[in-house]
Design a protein around this motif. Structure first.
Motif, PDB file in Angstrom:
ATOM      1  N   HIS A 103      -9.426  -6.657   1.296  1.00 44.51           N
ATOM      2  CA  HIS A 103      -8.692  -5.608   0.647  1.00 44.51           C
ATOM      3  C   HIS A 103      -7.229  -6.111   0.535  1.00 44.51           C
ATOM      4  O   HIS A 103      -6.779  -7.125   0.999  1.00 44.51           O
ATOM      5  CB  HIS A 103      -8.941  -4.354   1.151  1.00 44.51           C
ATOM      6  CG  HIS A 103      -8.324  -4.109   2.462  1.00 44.51           C
ATOM      7  ND1 HIS A 103      -8.753  -4.849   3.846  1.00 44.51           N
ATOM      8  CD2 HIS A 103      -7.343  -3.261   3.200  1.00 44.51           C
ATOM      9  CE1 HIS A 103      -8.034  -4.510   4.904  1.00 44.51           C
ATOM     10  NE2 HIS A 103      -7.367  -3.441   4.422  1.00 44.51           N
ATOM     11  N   HIS A 105      -4.261  -4.467   1.556  1.00 42.08           N
ATOM     12  CA  HIS A 105      -3.139  -4.009   2.566  1.00 42.08           C
ATOM     13  C   HIS A 105      -2.136  -5.233   2.722  1.00 42.08           C
ATOM     14  O   HIS A 105      -2.740  -6.161   3.017  1.00 42.08           O
ATOM     15  CB  HIS A 105      -3.641  -3.172   3.759  1.00 42.08           C
ATOM     16  CG  HIS A 105      -3.962  -1.879   3.375  1.00 42.08           C
ATOM     17  ND1 HIS A 105      -5.060  -1.288   3.915  1.00 42.08           N
ATOM     18  CD2 HIS A 105      -3.470  -0.933   2.548  1.00 42.08           C
ATOM     19  CE1 HIS A 105      -5.090   0.136   3.520  1.00 42.08           C
ATOM     20  NE2 HIS A 105      -4.212   0.221   2.378  1.00 42.08           N
ATOM     21  N   ASP A 107      -1.040  -6.171   5.496  1.00 43.29           N
ATOM     22  CA  ASP A 107      -1.346  -7.091   6.698  1.00 43.29           C
ATOM     23  C   ASP A 107      -2.502  -8.033   6.507  1.00 43.29           C
ATOM     24  O   ASP A 107      -3.002  -8.715   7.533  1.00 43.29           O
ATOM     25  CB  ASP A 107      -1.641  -6.184   8.190  1.00 43.29           C
ATOM     26  CG  ASP A 107      -2.631  -5.135   7.790  1.00 43.29           C
ATOM     27  OD1 ASP A 107      -2.769  -4.662   6.643  1.00 43.29           O
ATOM     28  OD2 ASP A 107      -3.457  -4.920   8.714  1.00 43.29           O
ATOM     29  N   HIS A 108      -3.042  -7.961   5.206  1.00 43.97           N
ATOM     30  CA  HIS A 108      -4.179  -8.897   4.724  1.00 43.97           C
ATOM     31  C   HIS A 108      -3.541  -9.750   3.580  1.00 43.97           C
ATOM     32  O   HIS A 108      -4.229 -10.886   3.427  1.00 43.97           O
ATOM     33  CB  HIS A 108      -5.507  -8.051   4.290  1.00 43.97           C
ATOM     34  CG  HIS A 108      -5.908  -7.234   5.503  1.00 43.97           C
ATOM     35  ND1 HIS A 108      -7.152  -7.448   6.357  1.00 43.97           N
ATOM     36  CD2 HIS A 108      -5.532  -6.134   5.699  1.00 43.97           C
ATOM     37  CE1 HIS A 108      -7.300  -6.576   7.158  1.00 43.97           C
ATOM     38  NE2 HIS A 108      -6.429  -5.671   6.857  1.00 43.97           N
ATOM     39  N   HIS A 173     -11.734   3.024   3.125  1.00 42.29           N
ATOM     40  CA  HIS A 173     -10.372   2.329   3.667  1.00 42.29           C
ATOM     41  C   HIS A 173      -9.506   2.099   2.332  1.00 42.29           C
ATOM     42  O   HIS A 173      -8.144   2.531   2.238  1.00 42.29           O
ATOM     43  CB  HIS A 173     -10.611   1.443   4.378  1.00 42.29           C
ATOM     44  CG  HIS A 173      -9.243   0.685   4.945  1.00 42.29           C
ATOM     45  ND1 HIS A 173      -8.457   1.711   5.785  1.00 42.29           N
ATOM     46  CD2 HIS A 173      -8.600  -0.478   4.901  1.00 42.29           C
ATOM     47  CE1 HIS A 173      -7.267   0.954   6.069  1.00 42.29           C
ATOM     48  NE2 HIS A 173      -7.375  -0.365   5.469  1.00 42.29           N
ATOM     49  N   ASP A 190     -11.818  -3.382   8.109  1.00 46.01           N
ATOM     50  CA  ASP A 190     -10.673  -2.282   8.526  1.00 46.01           C
ATOM     51  C   ASP A 190     -11.636  -1.026   8.751  1.00 46.01           C
ATOM     52  O   ASP A 190     -11.062  -0.041   8.533  1.00 46.01           O
ATOM     53  CB  ASP A 190      -9.742  -2.242   7.686  1.00 46.01           C
ATOM     54  CG  ASP A 190      -8.605  -3.222   7.908  1.00 46.01           C
ATOM     55  OD1 ASP A 190      -8.681  -4.110   8.642  1.00 46.01           O
ATOM     56  OD2 ASP A 190      -7.486  -2.890   7.369  1.00 46.01           O
ATOM     57  N   HIS A 193      -9.838   0.340  13.235  1.00 47.34           N
ATOM     58  CA  HIS A 193      -8.656   0.193  13.706  1.00 47.34           C
ATOM     59  C   HIS A 193      -8.224  -0.011  15.238  1.00 47.34           C
ATOM     60  O   HIS A 193      -7.302  -0.622  15.670  1.00 47.34           O
ATOM     61  CB  HIS A 193      -7.452   0.994  13.078  1.00 47.34           C
ATOM     62  CG  HIS A 193      -7.501   0.881  11.533  1.00 47.34           C
ATOM     63  ND1 HIS A 193      -8.552   0.993  10.347  1.00 47.34           N
ATOM     64  CD2 HIS A 193      -6.476   0.057  10.707  1.00 47.34           C
ATOM     65  CE1 HIS A 193      -7.813   0.591   9.313  1.00 47.34           C
ATOM     66  NE2 HIS A 193      -6.991  -0.056   9.540  1.00 47.34           N
TER      67      HIS A 193
HETATM   68 ZN   LIG Z   1      -6.274  -2.163   5.682  1.00 47.28          ZN
END
Ligand SMILES: [Zn+2]
Length: 259
Positions: A103, A105, A107-108, A173, A190, A193
């Motif tokens: 995905h 986000h 942090d990815h 998510h 995710d 978490h």
């Molecule tokens: Zn995420």
């Protein structure tokens, strides 16, 4: 933590690479009272909701895949170590054949962008669930900026990525949030978490879930599947040491079980 842990799934060597770490504040899990939160953390031997940012390298006869690109520069000095982890394995960005994004986000996908907003893995084919690209297209966010630079291969639930790797759509998510199934290994990304806070109570979700109700339903379904099928699992935010585990039913929730 040396930041590297491995699991062999058929012909696929799966290497967990830790991009960094941080702590989630109490506001991330607003459904929990302070008392419940403290009790669950204590039961897990923790004093705070620590998390790590995990990416995965898949090495197989078809090439080298990177599953998620880490935080890059978006999460400060405590993260962004993925390039060092790859270098320690003798790999350069140009060695990555496919970048599979679970995905978008920050942090990815943050680590998929260079500091000057270029592509960190320009030679890699980019794959993601179709609904994820649709969700972020045109947005002023790392995911939107990344999509403006690349034309990903859009895939669906169950997509066969070769070598026994299939996409596992785990929506909620984010709309296109997906894990991977590789033989008897499930990378659940995710859906969790904080194991300490969420495994005992899969209804407990973080504020990061775009659709909280759907995410909770997906979390319960995926964890039940991992436990019932006796799968090995890992996820993008599980804490080391040891990144690959099994899962057992425990009361109304679940608990880690040894490999
Ligand atoms: Zn995420």
């Amino acid at each position: 933590m040396d930041g590297v842990d491995r699991f062999q799934a058929g012909d696929v060597e799966v290497i967990c690479l830790v991009d960094g770490a941080k702590v989630f504040g109490a506001e991330v899990f607003p459904s929990l009272t302070e008392e419940t939160r403290a009790a669950r953390l204590a039961a897990a031997g923790l004093t705070e909701a620590a998390t790590e940012f995990n990416s995965y390298l898949l090495r197989h006869p078809g090439g080298i895949d990177l599953v998620d690109a880490g935080c890059g520069t978006l999460f400060g000095d405590g993260a962004g170590f993925l390039p060092e982890r790859l270098a320690a394995l003798g790999l350069r960005p140009g060695d990555i054949d496919r970048l599979i994004l679970t995905h978008l986000h920050g942090d990815h996908v943050g680590g998929a962008l260079t500091q000057d907003s270029g592509l960190a893995y320009p030679q890699a084919e980019v794959l993601m669930h179709r609904a994820e690209a649709a969700h972020w297209q045109g947005r002023d966010a790392p995911g939107g900026r990344f999509l403006s630079l690349t034309e990903p291969t859009l895939i669906e639930d169950g997509a066969d990525l070769g070598q026994g790797i299939t996409l596992w759509h785990l929506p909620g998510h984010t709309p296109g949030h997906s894990g991977l199934r590789i033989g008897d290994l499930a990378l659940v990304t995710d859906i969790v978490h904080s194991e300490a806070l969420q495994l005992p109570d899969p209804a407990c979700g973080p504020t990061f879930d775009v659709d909280g109700a759907l995410a909770a339903e997906t979390r319960a379904m995926a964890l039940a599947c991992v436990a019932a099928e006796g799968l090995v699992w890992s996820g993008a935010h599980i804490l080391g040491p040891g990144k690959f585990h099994r899962l057992a039913r425990d009361g109304d929730g679940f608990a880690r079980a040894p490999l």
